[in-house]
Design a protein around this motif. Structure first.
Motif, mmCIF file in Angstrom:
data_model
loop_
_atom_site.group_PDB
_atom_site.id
_atom_site.type_symbol
_atom_site.label_atom_id
_atom_site.label_comp_id
_atom_site.label_asym_id
_atom_site.label_seq_id
_atom_site.Cartn_x
_atom_site.Cartn_y
_atom_site.Cartn_z
ATOM 1 N N ASP A 26 0.823 -1.213 0.000
ATOM 2 C CA ASP A 26 0.000 0.000 0.000
ATOM 3 C C ASP A 26 0.856 1.261 0.000
ATOM 4 O O ASP A 26 0.443 2.311 -0.511
ATOM 5 C CB ASP A 26 -0.924 -0.006 1.227
ATOM 6 N N ALA A 27 2.013 1.150 0.600
ATOM 7 C CA ALA A 27 2.965 2.269 0.680
ATOM 8 C C ALA A 27 4.339 1.674 0.917
ATOM 9 O O ALA A 27 4.475 0.467 1.164
ATOM 10 C CB ALA A 27 2.580 3.226 1.805
ATOM 11 N N ALA A 28 5.360 2.495 0.838
ATOM 12 C CA ALA A 28 6.724 2.014 1.077
ATOM 13 C C ALA A 28 7.546 3.098 1.750
ATOM 14 O O ALA A 28 7.225 4.294 1.664
ATOM 15 C CB ALA A 28 7.382 1.592 -0.236
ATOM 16 N N VAL A 29 8.595 2.664 2.426
ATOM 17 C CA VAL A 29 9.544 3.592 3.028
ATOM 18 C C VAL A 29 10.692 3.772 2.037
ATOM 19 O O VAL A 29 11.320 2.799 1.607
ATOM 20 C CB VAL A 29 10.081 3.059 4.367
ATOM 21 N N GLY A 30 10.924 5.005 1.636
ATOM 22 C CA GLY A 30 11.968 5.285 0.660
ATOM 23 C C GLY A 30 12.500 6.691 0.860
ATOM 24 O O GLY A 30 12.446 7.235 1.959
ATOM 25 N N TYR A 31 12.972 7.289 -0.243
ATOM 26 C CA TYR A 31 13.632 8.585 -0.146
ATOM 27 C C TYR A 31 12.879 9.666 -0.915
ATOM 28 O O TYR A 31 12.546 9.503 -2.093
ATOM 29 C CB TYR A 31 15.078 8.478 -0.624
ATOM 30 N N LEU A 32 12.659 10.759 -0.222
ATOM 31 C CA LEU A 32 11.940 11.903 -0.769
ATOM 32 C C LEU A 32 12.600 12.438 -2.026
ATOM 33 O O LEU A 32 11.926 12.847 -2.976
ATOM 34 C CB LEU A 32 11.879 13.002 0.299
ATOM 35 N N ASN A 33 13.923 12.428 -2.060
ATOM 36 C CA ASN A 33 14.689 13.019 -3.159
ATOM 37 C C ASN A 33 15.074 11.997 -4.223
ATOM 38 O O ASN A 33 15.870 12.306 -5.106
ATOM 39 C CB ASN A 33 15.938 13.706 -2.625
#
Length: 322
Positions: free
Chosen positions: A177-184
């Motif tokens: 449903d979502a993931a943890v990653g990097y904004l940039n």
């Protein structure tokens, strides 16, 4: 008269040669960059390309590799510094390694939770599956702090699924449903690939740790080497923030296709803050470190008596470089 003129010219040339030799790099410094050649390391590539290390009397050699491989080389003296996450320094130090985090590249940790569906706070993920690279690194500690701040339990309230570094594909395909990653990085590239808005959750309130930066061995902190390396790196940061397009052009021959100008432009706002305006670019916010270390203690990852200043220092930062 001619002989006198020739002698004067010879002396002048001799002085010129000696001056040139005095200004040439005299010491090699080995820096490990905790990944493959990548656009994220542009400030360091630029510092070399523009002669900032040479101006400090240094010749820099960069060695790429994953941080778990580089930290042992740092402790063995085969590397002088490593660019990695603050957690890399924290946990190495906690296991007895003589290391310290001495300069930050990102004032705000770029870790975020992202989705193609609207996110209304962490509570909107209750009952959902969130992809993570694995139970390690800054991304894992950040999501743990976020869950703790909302009094949510992993497994019971939110399922964390280990998906490696496939966050963009997993979100795009609906496997999570979502993931943890990097904004940039992840957010920029996913938005470009699907042509729609990518929704994010700000983790910084729960886990306000600074991002990747310079980690030094205790040996490298003796003498003036650390100050010289930090000063050259600060100049690289300053140039990249001021002119990301030119910095990208200078650094691209090093990293090739591993990154875009859009990623660099999304990264540069993370390199400065109100704190750096007063204390110098590359300085670490004591408040951010204190709160993040407290979160790691609460997670059981650090002993109760751990202090933020055990793991970082601003003593090598030049306050005149902003």
């Amino acid at each position: 008269m001619k002989r006198l003129a020739l002698l004067s010219l010879t002396l002048l040339l001799g002085i010129s040669v000696q001056t040139s030799q005095a200004q040439s790099p005299t010491r090699t410094v080995n820096i490990g960059l905790g990944y493959n050649p990548d656009v994220q390391f542009t400030p360091f590539y630029v510092a070399d390309k523009l002669g900032y290390f040479a101006a400090e009397g240094l010749k820099v050699n960069y060695q790429h590799g994953y941080v778990p491989q580089l930290i042992p080389l740092l402790l063995q003296g085969k590397l002088d510094f490593v660019v990695g996450d603050p957690e890399d320094a924290i946990f190495a130090k906690n296991q007895g390694a003589d290391v310290k985090y001495i300069m930050t590249m990102y004032q705000k940790n770029p870790v975020t939770v992202f989705s193609l569906k609207p996110l209304n706070g962490i509570a909107s993920l209750k009952g959902k599956t969130v992809g993570i690279p694995g139970p390690y690194g800054s991304s894992y500690h950040a999501i743990q702090a976020l869950l703790d701040s909302a009094k949510l339990t992993e497994g019971k309230d939110i399922k964390l699924s280990t998906i490696g570094f496939t966050q963009q594909d997993a979100v795009r395909a609906g496997r999570v449903d979502a993931a943890v990653g990097y904004l940039n990085n992840d957010v920029v590239l996913l938005g470009q690939s699907v042509g729609q808005k990518v929704y994010t959750l700000d983790i910084s309130d729960a886990y306000p740790m600074v991002g990747v930066g310079l980690i030094a061995s205790g040996k490298s902190l003796t003498g003036d080497l650390a100050a010289k390396v930090v000063r050259a790196s600060q100049r690289g940061l300053k140039f990249t923030v001021a002119d990301p397009a030119r910095a990208f052009k200078l650094a691209q021959p090093v990293f090739g296709k591993a990154g875009t100008l859009e990623i660099l432009k999304a990264s540069t706002p993370l390199m400065t803050s109100a704190y750096t305006q007063a204390n110098g670019i590359g300085a670490s916010s004591p408040a951010a470190w204190t709160k993040a270390v407290a979160a790691l203690i609460k997670q059981g990852n650090l002993p109760a008596g751990a202090k933020a200043t055990d793991y970082y220092t601003n003593s090598f930062i030049s306050k005149t470089l902003k």
